[in-house]
Design a protein around this motif. Sequence first.
Motif, PDB file in Angstrom:
ATOM      1  N   GLU A  33       0.824  -1.215   0.000  1.00  0.00           N
ATOM      2  CA  GLU A  33       0.000   0.000   0.000  1.00  0.00           C
ATOM      3  C   GLU A  33       0.856   1.262   0.000  1.00  0.00           C
ATOM      4  O   GLU A  33       0.513   2.259  -0.665  1.00  0.00           O
ATOM      5  N   VAL A  46      -5.483   2.902   0.220  1.00  0.00           N
ATOM      6  CA  VAL A  46      -4.741   3.465  -0.913  1.00  0.00           C
ATOM      7  C   VAL A  46      -5.423   4.708  -1.454  1.00  0.00           C
ATOM      8  O   VAL A  46      -4.771   5.723  -1.734  1.00  0.00           O
ATOM      9  N   ASP A  48      -7.996   6.405   0.095  1.00  0.00           N
ATOM     10  CA  ASP A  48      -8.557   7.254   1.160  1.00  0.00           C
ATOM     11  C   ASP A  48     -10.067   7.435   1.031  1.00  0.00           C
ATOM     12  O   ASP A  48     -10.611   8.519   1.317  1.00  0.00           O
ATOM     13  N   LYS A 101       0.633   4.226  -2.832  1.00  0.00           N
ATOM     14  CA  LYS A 101       0.353   5.617  -2.506  1.00  0.00           C
ATOM     15  C   LYS A 101       1.482   6.540  -2.964  1.00  0.00           C
ATOM     16  O   LYS A 101       1.238   7.671  -3.415  1.00  0.00           O
TER      17      LYS A 101
END
Length: 388
Positions: A218, A312, A314, A222
Motif C-alpha cells: 500500500e 490506498v 482514502d 500511494k
Amino acid sequence: MNSFAFHNPTKIIFGEGTVSRLGKEASAYGSKALLVYGGGSIKRTGLHDKVLAQLQEHGIEVFELPGIEPNPRLSTVRKGIDICRENDIPFVLAVGGGSVLDASKAIALGVPYEGSVWDFYEHKATAKAALPLGTVLTLSATGSEMNSASVITNWEERRKLGYLSPLAFPRFSILDPTLTYTVPRDQTAYGAVDMMTHVFEQYFNHTKDTPLQERLCESILKTIVENAPVAQENPNDYAARANLMLCGTYALNGGMISVGMDQDWASHDIEHELSAVYDIAHGAGLSIVYPNWMKYVYRERLDRFAQFAVRVWDIDPSGKTEEELALAGIQATRDFFRSLGAPSTLTEVGIGEDRIEEMAAKSVSFGPLGHFKKLGQEDVAAIYRLSL
C-alpha cells in the motif's frame, strides 16, 4: 503467512551522477562488453558517450547492439547472442528501460546454451549458466533492474512469454533518477501503471496474517499515486523521479514486498497476448486490462478490495458496505490511470473483438491463469470483452 526463502543478489547503485561508477563495476567482468540499448535516445541525451567513456577508461572493448524494440523481439535477442559468441564477449551491459533489460537477460541466458533461447520461455529447458549482466536504468517501470524475470516476443509466432531464472539477476544496476528526466509524458504514465500493477499482482491474494506485506504494498501504491502526476507536470523534479524509480525497483524484485504471500499474475498473461498480437505498449495494455480483471474477480475477497479502497485511495468507509468500497476502489484505480493519460478501453487503441477467442486460447496454453481466481479460456475472453 506462508513459509518462504528470499534472496536477491543485485547491487543497486542509486543517485545522481552514479554513472561515474559504471566503468569500475563493469571492469570486474572482463575486458569486453556487449552494450545493448534501444532506439537511440541515449545518444540524443549524451548518455551513450558517457557510458562509452566509462568503459573505455577501464580498458573495456565495446560491441554494440542498438535497436531493441519496446516489446523486445526474439530475432533481436538472437543477434545479440551471435555477437557475443563470435567475439567471445563475457559481459552484457543494458542501458535503457525494461525492454532493453529483458532483451539483455535473454542474451545473457542464451549465449552459453546450445539450443534456442526460446526453449526457456516455452518451458522446454532450464538455464544452467548465463553471462553476467549490468544495467543502467533510464525508465522507471518494470523492476527488471533488480529481478530475475524477462519477457520476450516471438513476433513470427505472435507469442509473448516470460521466463524467470536466478541466473538472470543483474550483478549491478545503476539508478540515476536524472536519466529519467527526458521520459515523455505517456511513457511516464505507462511506467506508473506497470509498477502499480506489479504491486496489485502481489497484493490481491488469499493469504492470511500478512499485515506488514500488505502495508508495504500500500505504501508503494500511494507513493506512485503522489509522484507520477508531479513527474508528468515537471519532468525535472528530482524527488518525484527518484521516488518513482525506487517504487519501480521495490515493486518487483523477487518478493521483497510479498514474501510469504501468494501471487496472481493473470492480468499480465492476459496483457501479453494483446501486445504480442497488436504490439501496444505493455503499460497501456495493463491500464485497460487490470481494472476489468478487478471488476471480474473482486467478490473473491471483498475485504481485501475494501481495504485497498480505504488505505490506498482514502475512500471514507462510513455508511458503505464492503462491496460498495470495493467498487469505489476499482473505479478510483481506473480514474487515476485515465488522469495520467493511459487508455481505459481496447477501442481507444484500435483493438476490436475479432481476435479475442484466439488470444484467450493462447493465454491458457500452459494452463489456467492466476491464483486469486483461476481463469480459464472463457474467463479470459470475458475480461477482454469487458475491456472493449
